[in-house]
Structures are given as C-alpha cells and as structure tokens.
Design a protein around this motif. Structure first.
Motif, short mmCIF file in Angstrom:
data_model
loop_
_atom_site.label_atom_id
_atom_site.label_comp_id
_atom_site.label_asym_id
_atom_site.label_seq_id
_atom_site.Cartn_x
_atom_site.Cartn_y
_atom_site.Cartn_z
N GLY A 192 0.82 -1.19 0.00
CA GLY A 192 0.00 0.00 0.00
C GLY A 192 0.85 1.24 0.00
N GLU A 193 0.18 2.34 0.29
CA GLU A 193 0.84 3.63 0.33
C GLU A 193 0.31 4.38 1.55
OE1 GLU A 193 1.68 6.35 -3.25
OE2 GLU A 193 -0.21 7.09 -2.38
N ILE A 194 1.22 4.91 2.34
CA ILE A 194 0.85 5.73 3.49
C ILE A 194 1.30 7.15 3.19
CG2 ILE A 194 1.23 6.16 5.94
CD1 ILE A 194 1.63 3.13 6.27
N ASP A 195 0.39 8.08 3.33
CA ASP A 195 0.69 9.50 3.12
C ASP A 195 0.76 10.15 4.50
OD1 ASP A 195 0.31 12.34 2.78
OD2 ASP A 195 -0.31 11.92 0.73
N LEU A 196 1.92 10.70 4.82
CA LEU A 196 2.13 11.40 6.09
C LEU A 196 2.34 12.87 5.81
CD1 LEU A 196 4.61 8.85 7.70
CD2 LEU A 196 2.13 9.00 8.06
N ALA A 197 1.34 13.69 6.09
CA ALA A 197 1.41 15.13 5.89
C ALA A 197 1.86 15.48 4.47
CB ALA A 197 2.33 15.78 6.92
N GLY A 198 1.31 14.76 3.48
CA GLY A 198 1.59 15.06 2.08
C GLY A 198 2.78 14.32 1.49
N GLU A 199 3.50 13.57 2.31
CA GLU A 199 4.65 12.79 1.82
C GLU A 199 4.24 11.32 1.71
OE1 GLU A 199 9.19 11.77 3.18
OE2 GLU A 199 8.33 13.68 3.80
N LYS A 200 4.26 10.82 0.47
CA LYS A 200 3.81 9.45 0.20
C LYS A 200 4.93 8.44 0.39
CE LYS A 200 0.33 10.95 -3.18
NZ LYS A 200 -0.66 11.23 -2.24
N HIS A 201 4.59 7.31 1.03
CA HIS A 201 5.56 6.26 1.31
C HIS A 201 4.97 4.91 0.88
CE1 HIS A 201 7.87 8.97 3.94
NE2 HIS A 201 6.69 9.43 4.28
N PRO A 202 5.60 4.22 -0.10
CA PRO A 202 5.15 2.86 -0.41
C PRO A 202 5.53 1.94 0.74
CG PRO A 202 7.07 3.43 -1.72
CD PRO A 202 6.70 4.65 -0.93
N VAL A 203 4.63 1.03 1.11
CA VAL A 203 4.88 0.14 2.25
C VAL A 203 4.51 -1.29 1.89
CG1 VAL A 203 4.60 1.95 3.99
CG2 VAL A 203 2.61 0.62 3.26
N GLY A 204 5.12 -2.22 2.61
CA GLY A 204 4.84 -3.63 2.47
C GLY A 204 5.05 -4.32 3.79
N PRO A 205 5.02 -5.65 3.81
CA PRO A 205 5.14 -6.39 5.06
C PRO A 205 6.38 -5.99 5.85
CG PRO A 205 4.56 -7.86 3.26
CD PRO A 205 4.88 -6.52 2.65
N GLY A 206 6.17 -5.76 7.14
CA GLY A 206 7.27 -5.39 8.02
C GLY A 206 7.47 -3.90 8.20
N PHE A 207 6.86 -3.07 7.34
CA PHE A 207 7.02 -1.63 7.48
C PHE A 207 6.30 -1.15 8.74
CE2 PHE A 207 8.65 -1.86 3.32
CZ PHE A 207 9.30 -0.66 3.04
N TYR A 208 6.88 -0.15 9.35
CA TYR A 208 6.39 0.39 10.62
C TYR A 208 6.39 1.90 10.51
CZ TYR A 208 7.04 1.84 15.52
OH TYR A 208 6.94 2.45 16.74
N THR A 209 5.36 2.52 11.04
CA THR A 209 5.24 3.98 11.03
C THR A 209 4.88 4.47 12.42
OG1 THR A 209 4.39 3.91 8.77
CG2 THR A 209 3.98 5.91 9.99
#
Length: 114
Positions: free
Chosen positions: A67-84
């Motif tokens: 998926g994709e996580i957007d943090l305050a307008g900054e997009k980050h592609p993520v997959g298994p094991g990613f942590y925010t």
C-alpha cells in the motif's frame, strides 16, 4: 472481539483474527484499555482511508500486502514489516495497492478515563 486485559499478560494470534471483505475495509478492535487501543485492519485492493488525524500518537505496522501511506503530504510505499510512528494530529491517509493488512496502536497516557 475487543477485550480489556488491564494488568494481564496476553498472547494473541493476530493472523487468526485477520479478515477481508471484497470491495471494503474490515476493522476489528483487539484491545481497548486506558494505555492503548489496538485495531486490526484488512483492506481489499484499491480501498483507502482518506486523510484524517488522530488526537493521540499512533503506531502502524504492515502485516501483509502492499500500500501507500501518506504522512502530511509525503507518500511512502509500504509492504510487510514496514512500521510507522505518527505524532498526534499528523494528517495521514492509507491506500491499499493490493490486499493490505495493518495493525494500528493508538497510544494513550495511561491515565484513567473520566
């Protein structure tokens, strides 16, 4: 499914609780206490939570999928094991580019509710 285990040690199989719905998002509260709230999310591909904020800090762990996580307008592609880690009041959104499973922990002060 939600249970308050205040003061108890607990072992829980998150994968056994994971659920998906075609064309939708499934959320299950696994724990709700004065210290934290833990929510399991299952997103079907293409589903998203639009931009929002939380009043408390939060931890988000990707269990499976992409998926994709957007943090305050900054997009980050993520997959298994990613942590925010997200501070309180940070605008954020989540989009599943494939089927996506997330574990969300909303942190609280630990002070008793009034």
């Amino acid at each position: 499914m939600s249970k308050s285990w205040e003061g108890e040690a607990t072992v829980f199989d998150v994968n056994a609780a994971l659920d998906f719905s075609e064309g939708g998002i499934v959320s299950k509260t696994l724990y709700a206490g004065d210290d934290a709230r833990v929510v399991l999310f299952g997103f079907d591909a293409g589903q998203e939570l639009t931009e929002h904020t939380a009043a408390v800090p939060a931890l988000l762990h990707v269990l499976e999928g992409e998926g994709e996580i957007d943090l305050a307008g900054e997009k980050h592609p993520v997959g298994p094991g990613f942590y925010t880690r997200m501070p309180a009041h940070l605008p954020h959104s989540v989009k599943a580019t494939g089927r996506l499973a997330l574990l969300l922990v909303l942190l609280r002060s630990g002070k008793p509710k009034k």
